[in-house]
Design an enzyme around this catalytic site. Structure first.
Site, PDB file in Angstrom:
ATOM      1  N   SER A 144      23.346  47.042 126.792  1.00  0.00           N
ATOM      2  CA  SER A 144      23.163  46.995 128.161  1.00  0.00           C
ATOM      3  C   SER A 144      23.281  48.387 128.842  1.00  0.00           C
ATOM      4  O   SER A 144      23.727  49.527 128.378  1.00  0.00           O
ATOM      5  CB  SER A 144      24.420  46.366 128.889  1.00  0.00           C
ATOM      6  OG  SER A 144      24.683  46.327 130.040  1.00  0.00           O
ATOM      7  N   TYR A 157      34.426  44.489 128.862  1.00  0.00           N
ATOM      8  CA  TYR A 157      32.975  44.660 128.371  1.00  0.00           C
ATOM      9  C   TYR A 157      31.963  45.828 128.245  1.00  0.00           C
ATOM     10  O   TYR A 157      31.476  46.059 126.967  1.00  0.00           O
ATOM     11  CB  TYR A 157      32.356  43.650 129.660  1.00  0.00           C
ATOM     12  CG  TYR A 157      30.816  43.333 129.512  1.00  0.00           C
ATOM     13  CD1 TYR A 157      30.327  42.136 128.483  1.00  0.00           C
ATOM     14  CD2 TYR A 157      30.182  44.141 130.244  1.00  0.00           C
ATOM     15  CE1 TYR A 157      28.936  42.406 128.634  1.00  0.00           C
ATOM     16  CE2 TYR A 157      28.545  43.993 130.177  1.00  0.00           C
ATOM     17  CZ  TYR A 157      28.031  42.701 129.386  1.00  0.00           C
ATOM     18  OH  TYR A 157      26.631  42.562 129.277  1.00  0.00           O
ATOM     19  N   LYS A 161      29.465  47.167 124.942  1.00  0.00           N
ATOM     20  CA  LYS A 161      28.188  47.417 124.931  1.00  0.00           C
ATOM     21  C   LYS A 161      27.909  48.832 124.791  1.00  0.00           C
ATOM     22  O   LYS A 161      26.825  49.159 123.987  1.00  0.00           O
ATOM     23  CB  LYS A 161      27.712  47.115 126.505  1.00  0.00           C
ATOM     24  CG  LYS A 161      27.690  45.718 126.595  1.00  0.00           C
ATOM     25  CD  LYS A 161      26.717  44.721 126.234  1.00  0.00           C
ATOM     26  CE  LYS A 161      26.960  43.696 125.463  1.00  0.00           C
ATOM     27  NZ  LYS A 161      25.989  42.852 124.656  1.00  0.00           N
TER      28      LYS A 161
HETATM   29  P1  NAD Z   1      23.778  33.856 128.531  1.00  0.00           P
HETATM   30  O1  NAD Z   1      25.255  33.563 128.838  1.00  0.00           O
HETATM   31  O2  NAD Z   1      22.645  33.184 128.870  1.00  0.00           O
HETATM   32  O3  NAD Z   1      23.620  34.216 126.745  1.00  0.00           O
HETATM   33  C1  NAD Z   1      24.557  34.623 126.017  1.00  0.00           C
HETATM   34  C2  NAD Z   1      24.829  33.394 124.897  1.00  0.00           C
HETATM   35  O4  NAD Z   1      25.739  34.099 123.856  1.00  0.00           O
HETATM   36  C3  NAD Z   1      24.888  32.294 125.248  1.00  0.00           C
HETATM   37  O5  NAD Z   1      23.748  31.370 124.441  1.00  0.00           O
HETATM   38  C4  NAD Z   1      26.057  31.906 124.475  1.00  0.00           C
HETATM   39  O6  NAD Z   1      26.415  30.467 124.133  1.00  0.00           O
HETATM   40  C5  NAD Z   1      26.232  33.004 123.285  1.00  0.00           C
HETATM   41  N1  NAD Z   1      27.457  33.230 122.714  1.00  0.00           N
HETATM   42  C6  NAD Z   1      28.652  33.651 123.545  1.00  0.00           C
HETATM   43  N2  NAD Z   1      29.601  33.579 122.860  1.00  0.00           N
HETATM   44  C7  NAD Z   1      29.218  33.305 121.523  1.00  0.00           C
HETATM   45  C8  NAD Z   1      29.908  33.033 120.216  1.00  0.00           C
HETATM   46  N3  NAD Z   1      31.094  33.488 119.973  1.00  0.00           N
HETATM   47  N4  NAD Z   1      28.891  32.808 119.228  1.00  0.00           N
HETATM   48  C9  NAD Z   1      28.013  32.764 119.235  1.00  0.00           C
HETATM   49  N5  NAD Z   1      27.164  32.736 120.538  1.00  0.00           N
HETATM   50  C10 NAD Z   1      27.689  33.153 121.364  1.00  0.00           C
HETATM   51  O7  NAD Z   1      23.465  35.479 129.183  1.00  0.00           O
HETATM   52  P2  NAD Z   1      22.608  36.705 128.708  1.00  0.00           P
HETATM   53  O8  NAD Z   1      22.273  37.457 129.843  1.00  0.00           O
HETATM   54  O9  NAD Z   1      21.303  36.020 128.317  1.00  0.00           O
HETATM   55  O10 NAD Z   1      23.178  37.360 127.501  1.00  0.00           O
HETATM   56  C11 NAD Z   1      22.842  37.888 126.479  1.00  0.00           C
HETATM   57  C12 NAD Z   1      23.249  39.179 126.062  1.00  0.00           C
HETATM   58  O11 NAD Z   1      22.447  39.946 126.836  1.00  0.00           O
HETATM   59  C13 NAD Z   1      24.688  39.470 126.161  1.00  0.00           C
HETATM   60  O12 NAD Z   1      24.949  40.187 125.025  1.00  0.00           O
HETATM   61  C14 NAD Z   1      24.703  40.246 127.349  1.00  0.00           C
HETATM   62  O13 NAD Z   1      25.809  40.949 127.009  1.00  0.00           O
HETATM   63  C15 NAD Z   1      23.380  40.819 127.331  1.00  0.00           C
HETATM   64  N6  NAD Z   1      23.333  41.481 128.620  1.00  0.00           N
HETATM   65  C16 NAD Z   1      23.015  40.734 129.651  1.00  0.00           C
HETATM   66  C17 NAD Z   1      22.661  41.256 130.822  1.00  0.00           C
HETATM   67  C18 NAD Z   1      22.423  40.250 132.161  1.00  0.00           C
HETATM   68  O14 NAD Z   1      22.340  40.917 133.365  1.00  0.00           O
HETATM   69  N7  NAD Z   1      22.309  39.198 131.958  1.00  0.00           N
HETATM   70  C19 NAD Z   1      22.427  42.569 131.061  1.00  0.00           C
HETATM   71  C20 NAD Z   1      22.969  43.429 129.986  1.00  0.00           C
HETATM   72  C21 NAD Z   1      23.109  42.708 128.821  1.00  0.00           C
HETATM   73  C1  RM4 Z   2      25.485  43.493 132.397  1.00  0.00           C
HETATM   74  C2  RM4 Z   2      25.309  44.133 133.803  1.00  0.00           C
HETATM   75  C3  RM4 Z   2      24.941  43.377 134.541  1.00  0.00           C
HETATM   76  C4  RM4 Z   2      25.888  42.227 134.473  1.00  0.00           C
HETATM   77  C5  RM4 Z   2      25.785  41.628 133.163  1.00  0.00           C
HETATM   78  C6  RM4 Z   2      26.938  40.373 132.956  1.00  0.00           C
HETATM   79  O1  RM4 Z   2      25.519  44.393 131.389  1.00  0.00           O
HETATM   80  O2  RM4 Z   2      26.569  44.897 133.637  1.00  0.00           O
HETATM   81  O3  RM4 Z   2      24.887  43.819 135.949  1.00  0.00           O
HETATM   82  O4  RM4 Z   2      25.501  41.037 135.526  1.00  0.00           O
HETATM   83  O5  RM4 Z   2      26.181  42.625 132.067  1.00  0.00           O
END
Ligand code: NAD
Ligand code: RM4
Length: 254
Positions: A144, A157, A161
């Protein structure tokens, strides 16, 4: 041009959001795809249907990434079904926004276990299979922008990351001799379930949008190209790298 033709790609947390988009995107690029998911069978089935609609094969395996046994089971089932493991996209993660001073120990510990232990176990299990196969592979971890900057309600969190980012740097060294490349993508703010409640606050959402030089928050599909690229042979000399995919948010100081 299909970049993942003939490869078996594994994606964790792939029933929603970035993982789902990456899984379908990998199939569009010619891969057979194995998804890990935590609880929602319907969403996992829908993801597999979307993978199969591309003409590729898909398999869903349920499991909690916080448990080491989930990783060995996931990789074993993928290898049994498709014969090999070429790419691991370690994506599963949680971010239960919470204030620092009141952070419950369980919330802290669960976040560490899912995001960091989970990534570690998954990458290790995939790497073992790749080393045994003997012809390399690719690991892409979804870190992230929060590996590089803080968040008031993300004190549990952001260290995970940063940890995932660091994990890719160290595994790049440990696995280079086996031809296994390890890289991370650093998404900015992508509209998914993880931040739905947080961004339901109109003020916060507008503020976050205003920080992005490209003028909008991201969609899960914005992550597909960078993940597929790093997973593919196009990135044959890229390892230990971290790719910001944030519309320019990180560099936007003034
Ligand atoms: P999301 O909630 O749609 O996806 C997360 C997925 O992880 C879900 O499908 C959830 O069921 C699964 N999950 C959670 N706990 C779990 C577990 N214990 N075992 C197996 N699966 C599990 O959200 P997203 O934004 O698609 O997140 C995906 C990744 O992207 C995460 O690692 C998040 O930290 C990262 N991320 C997201 C953002 C953002 O802005 N959305 C930004 C930076 C990083
Ligand atoms: C990311 C970043 C985004 C937040 C998600 C949950 O790492 O911080 O801004 O929305 O996590």
């Amino acid at each position: 041009m299909k970049l993942l033709e003939g490869k078996t790609v594994l994606v964790t947390g792939a029933s929603t959001g970035i993982g789902r988009a990456a899984a379908i995107g990998a199939a569009q690029h010619g891969a057979n795809v194995v998804i890990n998911y935590h609880s929602r069978d319907d969403d996992a089935d829908a993801c597999i249907a979307a993978i199969e609609a591309t003409g590729q094969r898909g398999l869903a395996v349920k499991g909690d990434v916080a448990e080491a046994a989930t990783a060995t089971d996931f990789v074993a089932k993928a290898a049994a079904e498709f014969g090999r493991v070429d790419v691991m996209v370690s994506n599963a993660g949680i971010c239960p926004f919470h204030s620092f001073l009141e952070m419950p120990a369980e919330t802290l510990e669960r976040t560490l276990r899912v995001n960091l232990h989970g990534a570690y176990y998954m990458c290790q299990a995939a790497a073992k299979a790749m080393v045994e196969q003997g012809d390399g592979g690719a690991i892409v971890a979804v870190s992230s922008i929060s590996a590089l900057v803080g968040g008031e309600y993300q004190t549990h969190y952001t260290p995970t990351k940063a940890g995932v980012h660091s994990l890719m740097q160290s595994t790049a060294i440990a696995l280079g001799r086996h031809g296994i490349r390890c890289n991370s993508v650093l998404p900015g703010t992508i509209l998914t379930e993880i931040n739905k409640d947080d961004l339901a606050d109109e003020g916060k959402r507008k503020y976050m949008e205003s920080r992005v030089p490209l003028g909008r928050l991201g969609q899960p599909e914005d992550m597909v190209g960078p993940i597929v690229f790093l997973a593919s042979d196009m990135a044959a000399y890229v390892t230990g790298a971290a790719l910001l995919v944030d519309g320019g948010m990180f560099v936007n100081l003034q």
